[in-house]
Design a protein around this motif. Sequence first.
Motif, PDB file in Angstrom:
ATOM      1  N   GLY A 401      46.503  38.408  30.747  1.00  0.00           N
ATOM      2  CA  GLY A 401      47.552  39.402  30.522  1.00  0.00           C
ATOM      3  C   GLY A 401      47.210  40.445  29.474  1.00  0.00           C
ATOM      4  N   SER A 402      46.298  40.148  28.553  1.00  0.00           N
ATOM      5  CA  SER A 402      45.975  41.141  27.534  1.00  0.00           C
ATOM      6  C   SER A 402      44.763  41.983  27.916  1.00  0.00           C
ATOM      7  N   LEU A 403      44.241  41.774  29.113  1.00  0.00           N
ATOM      8  CA  LEU A 403      43.156  42.652  29.576  1.00  0.00           C
ATOM      9  C   LEU A 403      43.744  43.991  30.022  1.00  0.00           C
ATOM     10  N   SER A 404      42.896  45.001  30.092  1.00  0.00           N
ATOM     11  CA  SER A 404      43.347  46.293  30.600  1.00  0.00           C
ATOM     12  C   SER A 404      43.691  46.136  32.082  1.00  0.00           C
ATOM     13  N   GLY A 405      44.497  47.068  32.610  1.00  0.00           N
ATOM     14  CA  GLY A 405      44.957  46.983  33.995  1.00  0.00           C
ATOM     15  C   GLY A 405      43.819  46.763  34.984  1.00  0.00           C
ATOM     16  N   GLY A 406      42.798  47.574  34.874  1.00  0.00           N
ATOM     17  CA  GLY A 406      41.691  47.488  35.808  1.00  0.00           C
ATOM     18  C   GLY A 406      40.915  46.195  35.667  1.00  0.00           C
ATOM     19  N   ASN A 407      40.799  45.709  34.446  1.00  0.00           N
ATOM     20  CA  ASN A 407      40.060  44.465  34.231  1.00  0.00           C
ATOM     21  C   ASN A 407      40.783  43.259  34.814  1.00  0.00           C
ATOM     22  N   GLN A 408      42.115  43.290  34.789  1.00  0.00           N
ATOM     23  CA  GLN A 408      42.881  42.215  35.429  1.00  0.00           C
ATOM     24  C   GLN A 408      42.570  42.173  36.918  1.00  0.00           C
ATOM     25  N   GLN A 409      42.511  43.358  37.510  1.00  0.00           N
ATOM     26  CA  GLN A 409      42.232  43.418  38.946  1.00  0.00           C
ATOM     27  C   GLN A 409      40.853  42.882  39.261  1.00  0.00           C
ATOM     28  N   LYS A 410      39.902  43.194  38.383  1.00  0.00           N
ATOM     29  CA  LYS A 410      38.537  42.722  38.622  1.00  0.00           C
ATOM     30  C   LYS A 410      38.493  41.196  38.656  1.00  0.00           C
ATOM     31  N   VAL A 411      39.218  40.546  37.728  1.00  0.00           N
ATOM     32  CA  VAL A 411      39.191  39.083  37.676  1.00  0.00           C
ATOM     33  C   VAL A 411      39.762  38.485  38.959  1.00  0.00           C
ATOM     34  N   ILE A 412      40.901  39.017  39.376  1.00  0.00           N
ATOM     35  CA  ILE A 412      41.550  38.490  40.569  1.00  0.00           C
ATOM     36  C   ILE A 412      40.667  38.686  41.799  1.00  0.00           C
ATOM     37  N   LEU A 413      40.075  39.860  41.867  1.00  0.00           N
ATOM     38  CA  LEU A 413      39.239  40.157  43.017  1.00  0.00           C
ATOM     39  C   LEU A 413      38.000  39.265  43.025  1.00  0.00           C
ATOM     40  N   ALA A 414      37.417  39.072  41.850  1.00  0.00           N
ATOM     41  CA  ALA A 414      36.225  38.224  41.745  1.00  0.00           C
ATOM     42  C   ALA A 414      36.539  36.835  42.274  1.00  0.00           C
ATOM     43  N   ARG A 415      37.738  36.356  41.944  1.00  0.00           N
ATOM     44  CA  ARG A 415      38.153  35.037  42.365  1.00  0.00           C
ATOM     45  C   ARG A 415      38.204  34.949  43.888  1.00  0.00           C
ATOM     46  N   TRP A 416      38.779  35.943  44.507  1.00  0.00           N
ATOM     47  CA  TRP A 416      38.924  35.904  45.963  1.00  0.00           C
ATOM     48  C   TRP A 416      37.610  36.122  46.678  1.00  0.00           C
ATOM     49  N   LEU A 417      36.797  36.991  46.109  1.00  0.00           N
ATOM     50  CA  LEU A 417      35.515  37.268  46.754  1.00  0.00           C
ATOM     51  C   LEU A 417      34.634  36.030  46.759  1.00  0.00           C
ATOM     52  N   ALA A 418      34.937  35.097  45.837  1.00  0.00           N
ATOM     53  CA  ALA A 418      34.122  33.897  45.749  1.00  0.00           C
ATOM     54  C   ALA A 418      34.527  32.835  46.762  1.00  0.00           C
ATOM     55  N   GLY A 419      35.647  33.013  47.421  1.00  0.00           N
ATOM     56  CA  GLY A 419      36.061  32.060  48.456  1.00  0.00           C
ATOM     57  C   GLY A 419      35.050  32.101  49.590  1.00  0.00           C
ATOM     58  N   ASN A 420      35.224  31.238  50.564  1.00  0.00           N
ATOM     59  CA  ASN A 420      34.208  31.218  51.609  1.00  0.00           C
ATOM     60  C   ASN A 420      34.812  31.420  52.994  1.00  0.00           C
ATOM     61  N   PRO A 421      35.660  32.434  53.147  1.00  0.00           N
ATOM     62  CA  PRO A 421      36.289  32.639  54.441  1.00  0.00           C
ATOM     63  C   PRO A 421      35.323  33.317  55.405  1.00  0.00           C
ATOM     64  N   ASP A 422      35.599  33.234  56.702  1.00  0.00           N
ATOM     65  CA  ASP A 422      34.821  33.986  57.685  1.00  0.00           C
ATOM     66  C   ASP A 422      35.332  35.415  57.777  1.00  0.00           C
TER      67      ASP A 422
END
Length: 508
Positions: A401-422
């Motif tokens: 929550g104390s990260l900048s707006g864009g940095n919060q998005q990066k974390v969330i996106l990194a998390r999803w990109l690491a999943g293993n969907p087709d």
Amino acid sequence: MPETEYILEMRDIVKTFPGVKALDNVTLKVRPGTVHALMGENGAGKSTLMKCLFGIYHKDGGTIIFDGQEVDFKDSKEAIDGGVSMIHQELQPIRMMTIAENVFLGNYPLGKFNLVDHGKMNAETSELLKEVGLSISPKTLLNDLTVSQMQSVEIAKAISHKAKVVIMDEPTSSLTSSEVEKLFEIIRQLKAKNIGIIYISHKMDEILRISDDITIMRDGQYVGTWPASEMTTASIIHNMVGRELTSLFPEKTNVVTDEVVLRVENMTSPNHLSFKQASFDLHKGEILGIGGLVGAQRTELMEALYGMRGLDDGKIYIKGKEVKIKNPEQAIANKIALVTEDRRYNGIFGVLSITDNASIAALKQYVGGFGLLNEKRMNDVVDSNVQRLRVKTPSNKTPIGSLSGGNQQKVILARWLAGNPDVLILDEPTRGIDVGAKYEIYQIINDLAKEGKSIIMITSEMSELLGVSDRIMVMCEGRVSGFLDRTEATQESVMTLATRFMTENVEE
Ligand SMILES: Nc1ncnc2c1ncn2[C@@H]1O[C@H](COP(=O)(O)OP(=O)(O)OP(=O)(O)O)[C@@H](O)[C@H]1O
Ligand SMILES: [Mg+2]
């Protein structure tokens, strides 16, 4: 230079948070009647600087001269009364209030017996709404407005407070092109009233179109200020990132195969209210971009595919076999993942650390569904993506929550990109993300496609749609209006399809 040249001068502003020097002697000088762009990578300190002006944060050092006088607003009410207004990066209006109540919040006009004079309030709000081109009743609830309309209300509020400086922190991040044009028209009117506008955005084309002056920050420091007319995308990026970025898009290395991973036939929403008769194929290794204007129902179609919405009709085939997807669990079981547009609201556990957010228990239930996934491997991949995207943070223990707006998005996106969907569906994946990180995200998307994953990407940024997609599907008014191959797609061909079914009276 004469004293009066600037409506606002912020000199040598310093602000420290535990572990971060967010602002290190930053300068910003805004001329009245101009748009002053404030630029910098995610975490550079733009929002922090504005919050120091607006009384949300208190500076540790430096001077602020506003309208010829030194000021240090102790809270945002004082700032608003003093003539500064702020349209926030994360708009948080009080949703169950009417527009008029919101505009007059804390300043209700009183009538007889000291009661709030609703008649006067509504009448004045009506006038203000006209000024910002909104023809809706002042009694409408905020909850019933679109993001663009809420923004216009915020601007109406600024005008009502006779603001001399209006701060807009990423105002267009949730708007599509026609709404952006409306906002620009309002900005021109504010300029004509001699108001100084501080404009924060990661969108280069907008910055170059709308701004008069540009100030660039990097890592909490002031880099410089230039007339916008002397700047180019390349020179802005160079000053922002401190290194040369030769191309905005990585070279494509994925190979689109003939194998159809996903086929959607005739998907139609209940009562045809949203999308209708949508059919498309998605190939293994393909990046399918979805273009369209606001209201094209792209998000809705993808949510339906992910089992979040009911259907009147339609079939979904995975590798040639028909499947039923009635809820997200079934989508996940079929190895489909969706990264939603509203990451800020859906995806973030604000008080948890970055590491926790990257390996959150709630996520395991989702990711566990992919079966193959090894949690340690996922955490490693998240970590490496977090690094690639250069999340600016004192440590991985920092609450997200104390990260900048864009940095919060990066974390969330990194998390999803690491999943293993087709099949990975990304809805506006680079919203609010700086140019350097965008490149990294495109690279990760490319790599995933190269590994044989299939990607669907909804984007409202034309350059991204054209630069990243192998093929583009365009939607208009809930229907698929056409497909364009990478080689034939241009801004014009996309726009033609995006407006294909619009009749004159529906067009904005
Ligand atoms: N309340 C806070 N507590 C701790 N650190 C903070 C706080 N607010 C901001 N920071 C830190 O200050 C730095 C600057 O953040 P800021 O939000 O100003 O960046 P920004 O330039 O607006 O970025 P973006 O483009 O991503 O919105 C970041 O390192 C951020 O983590
Ligand atoms: Mg910010």
